[in-house]
Design a protein around this motif. Sequence first.
Motif, PDB file in Angstrom:
ATOM      1  N   ILE A  32       0.986  -1.563   0.010  1.00  0.00           N
ATOM      2  CA  ILE A  32       0.177   0.043   0.006  1.00  0.00           C
ATOM      3  C   ILE A  32       1.014   1.258  -0.012  1.00  0.00           C
ATOM      4  O   ILE A  32       0.582   2.274  -0.837  1.00  0.00           O
ATOM      5  CB  ILE A  32      -0.901   0.065   1.295  1.00  0.00           C
ATOM      6  CG1 ILE A  32      -2.024  -0.893   1.007  1.00  0.00           C
ATOM      7  CG2 ILE A  32      -1.577   1.482   1.438  1.00  0.00           C
ATOM      8  CD1 ILE A  32      -2.882  -1.238   2.151  1.00  0.00           C
ATOM      9  N   LEU A  33       1.630   1.329   0.941  1.00  0.00           N
ATOM     10  CA  LEU A  33       2.811   2.476   0.977  1.00  0.00           C
ATOM     11  C   LEU A  33       3.681   2.758  -0.248  1.00  0.00           C
ATOM     12  O   LEU A  33       3.489   3.712  -0.980  1.00  0.00           O
ATOM     13  CB  LEU A  33       3.811   2.343   2.035  1.00  0.00           C
ATOM     14  CG  LEU A  33       3.036   2.330   3.419  1.00  0.00           C
ATOM     15  CD1 LEU A  33       4.235   1.971   4.660  1.00  0.00           C
ATOM     16  CD2 LEU A  33       2.428   3.718   3.687  1.00  0.00           C
ATOM     17  N   PHE A  34       4.103   1.467  -0.906  1.00  0.00           N
ATOM     18  CA  PHE A  34       4.710   1.703  -2.186  1.00  0.00           C
ATOM     19  C   PHE A  34       3.876   2.061  -3.252  1.00  0.00           C
ATOM     20  O   PHE A  34       4.409   3.074  -4.096  1.00  0.00           O
ATOM     21  CB  PHE A  34       5.600   0.325  -2.374  1.00  0.00           C
ATOM     22  CG  PHE A  34       6.248  -0.043  -3.711  1.00  0.00           C
ATOM     23  CD1 PHE A  34       7.346   0.841  -4.002  1.00  0.00           C
ATOM     24  CD2 PHE A  34       5.849  -0.970  -4.729  1.00  0.00           C
ATOM     25  CE1 PHE A  34       8.145   0.645  -5.192  1.00  0.00           C
ATOM     26  CE2 PHE A  34       6.255  -0.628  -5.875  1.00  0.00           C
ATOM     27  CZ  PHE A  34       7.359  -0.208  -6.275  1.00  0.00           C
ATOM     28  N   LEU A  35       2.949   1.323  -3.588  1.00  0.00           N
ATOM     29  CA  LEU A  35       2.170   1.590  -4.606  1.00  0.00           C
ATOM     30  C   LEU A  35       1.427   2.832  -4.616  1.00  0.00           C
ATOM     31  O   LEU A  35       1.365   3.822  -5.630  1.00  0.00           O
ATOM     32  CB  LEU A  35       0.902   0.631  -5.003  1.00  0.00           C
ATOM     33  CG  LEU A  35       0.031   0.683  -6.251  1.00  0.00           C
ATOM     34  CD1 LEU A  35       1.105   0.643  -7.224  1.00  0.00           C
ATOM     35  CD2 LEU A  35      -0.949  -0.552  -6.218  1.00  0.00           C
ATOM     36  N   MET A  73      -8.523   8.529  -7.059  1.00  0.00           N
ATOM     37  CA  MET A  73      -8.209   7.316  -7.878  1.00  0.00           C
ATOM     38  C   MET A  73      -7.048   6.738  -7.377  1.00  0.00           C
ATOM     39  O   MET A  73      -6.758   5.467  -7.321  1.00  0.00           O
ATOM     40  CB  MET A  73      -7.963   7.763  -9.338  1.00  0.00           C
ATOM     41  CG  MET A  73      -7.715   6.633 -10.403  1.00  0.00           C
ATOM     42  SD  MET A  73      -7.328   6.958 -11.967  1.00  0.00           S
ATOM     43  CE  MET A  73      -5.737   7.746 -11.735  1.00  0.00           C
ATOM     44  N   ASN A  74      -5.961   7.381  -7.023  1.00  0.00           N
ATOM     45  CA  ASN A  74      -4.566   6.881  -6.528  1.00  0.00           C
ATOM     46  C   ASN A  74      -4.986   5.953  -5.236  1.00  0.00           C
ATOM     47  O   ASN A  74      -4.520   4.841  -5.316  1.00  0.00           O
ATOM     48  CB  ASN A  74      -3.633   7.961  -5.841  1.00  0.00           C
ATOM     49  CG  ASN A  74      -3.020   8.846  -7.221  1.00  0.00           C
ATOM     50  OD1 ASN A  74      -3.086   8.214  -8.619  1.00  0.00           O
ATOM     51  ND2 ASN A  74      -2.536   9.819  -7.089  1.00  0.00           N
ATOM     52  N   LEU A 132       1.873   5.858  -7.331  1.00  0.00           N
ATOM     53  CA  LEU A 132       0.798   6.632  -8.012  1.00  0.00           C
ATOM     54  C   LEU A 132       0.648   8.126  -7.876  1.00  0.00           C
ATOM     55  O   LEU A 132       0.389   8.792  -8.744  1.00  0.00           O
ATOM     56  CB  LEU A 132      -0.432   5.768  -7.695  1.00  0.00           C
ATOM     57  CG  LEU A 132      -0.770   4.476  -8.123  1.00  0.00           C
ATOM     58  CD1 LEU A 132      -1.894   4.036  -7.636  1.00  0.00           C
ATOM     59  CD2 LEU A 132      -0.783   4.300  -9.943  1.00  0.00           C
ATOM     60  N   PHE A 133       1.182   8.613  -6.578  1.00  0.00           N
ATOM     61  CA  PHE A 133       1.066   9.872  -6.300  1.00  0.00           C
ATOM     62  C   PHE A 133       2.203  10.593  -7.127  1.00  0.00           C
ATOM     63  O   PHE A 133       2.213  11.733  -7.487  1.00  0.00           O
ATOM     64  CB  PHE A 133       1.167  10.291  -4.800  1.00  0.00           C
ATOM     65  CG  PHE A 133      -0.120  10.448  -4.288  1.00  0.00           C
ATOM     66  CD1 PHE A 133      -0.870  11.509  -4.388  1.00  0.00           C
ATOM     67  CD2 PHE A 133      -0.678   9.205  -3.628  1.00  0.00           C
ATOM     68  CE1 PHE A 133      -2.260  11.378  -3.635  1.00  0.00           C
ATOM     69  CE2 PHE A 133      -1.838   9.185  -3.007  1.00  0.00           C
ATOM     70  CZ  PHE A 133      -2.702  10.197  -3.130  1.00  0.00           C
ATOM     71  N   LEU A 134       3.309  10.030  -7.384  1.00  0.00           N
ATOM     72  CA  LEU A 134       4.598  10.302  -7.976  1.00  0.00           C
ATOM     73  C   LEU A 134       4.120  10.652  -9.350  1.00  0.00           C
ATOM     74  O   LEU A 134       4.428  11.716 -10.293  1.00  0.00           O
ATOM     75  CB  LEU A 134       5.779   9.699  -7.786  1.00  0.00           C
ATOM     76  CG  LEU A 134       6.989   9.909  -8.809  1.00  0.00           C
ATOM     77  CD1 LEU A 134       7.477  11.322  -8.127  1.00  0.00           C
ATOM     78  CD2 LEU A 134       7.845   8.702  -8.528  1.00  0.00           C
ATOM     79  N   THR A 143      -4.536   2.052  -5.319  1.00  0.00           N
ATOM     80  CA  THR A 143      -3.630   1.395  -4.376  1.00  0.00           C
ATOM     81  C   THR A 143      -4.391   0.241  -3.432  1.00  0.00           C
ATOM     82  O   THR A 143      -3.871  -0.835  -3.195  1.00  0.00           O
ATOM     83  CB  THR A 143      -2.746   2.571  -3.538  1.00  0.00           C
ATOM     84  OG1 THR A 143      -2.254   3.483  -4.344  1.00  0.00           O
ATOM     85  CG2 THR A 143      -2.285   2.088  -2.317  1.00  0.00           C
ATOM     86  N   ILE A 144      -5.453   0.644  -2.776  1.00  0.00           N
ATOM     87  CA  ILE A 144      -6.135  -0.077  -1.915  1.00  0.00           C
ATOM     88  C   ILE A 144      -6.730  -1.509  -2.581  1.00  0.00           C
ATOM     89  O   ILE A 144      -6.401  -2.529  -2.040  1.00  0.00           O
ATOM     90  CB  ILE A 144      -7.138   0.869  -1.041  1.00  0.00           C
ATOM     91  CG1 ILE A 144      -6.413   1.420  -0.050  1.00  0.00           C
ATOM     92  CG2 ILE A 144      -7.930  -0.551   0.068  1.00  0.00           C
ATOM     93  CD1 ILE A 144      -7.345   2.500   0.707  1.00  0.00           C
TER      94      ILE A 144
END
Length: 149
Positions: free
Chosen positions: A106-109, A124-125, A113-115, A129-130
């Motif tokens: 969750i943290l990585f993805l 959506m991010n 996605l925010f990057l 992710t979840i």
Amino acid sequence: MEIIRFIVPSIILLISVIYLILTFNLPESKVGNPTAAMNYPLLIGFSLLGLSILYILSEIKDRKKIFDAYKIFSDRELTIKVIIVLVLCLGYTFIFERIGFLISTILFLGALLFLINGRRKWLMNIIVTILFSFISWYTFAELLSVSLP
């Protein structure tokens, strides 16, 4: 022929060979089929090996064309994003065992996605992710009975 065009496919080829050697050295399972733990890593390793060979052959075929792929790094913003992605991948490998698959994914993805998408697409991010993390966890842990950290 520009030798620089063969650097990346050669590195991928080397990584695939090392990955396959490490896979063949995996310990045998004490439960069920002793070599079952190797099946998926072998599939990944041989796929990577085959694709790296195809990549090298493609570069040999295109050797007469101008190679300017490295010019992409003249874009400072893109170069910074590539470095951040590499740091995130490295961080993911370090936290994966310590805090477990679900939270680390969750943290990585989420960070990726925010990057890539920025803050404008925050909803959506978070949803992607979840959903991806839980579906992946459920698929491996519950459906395939793979023990995840």
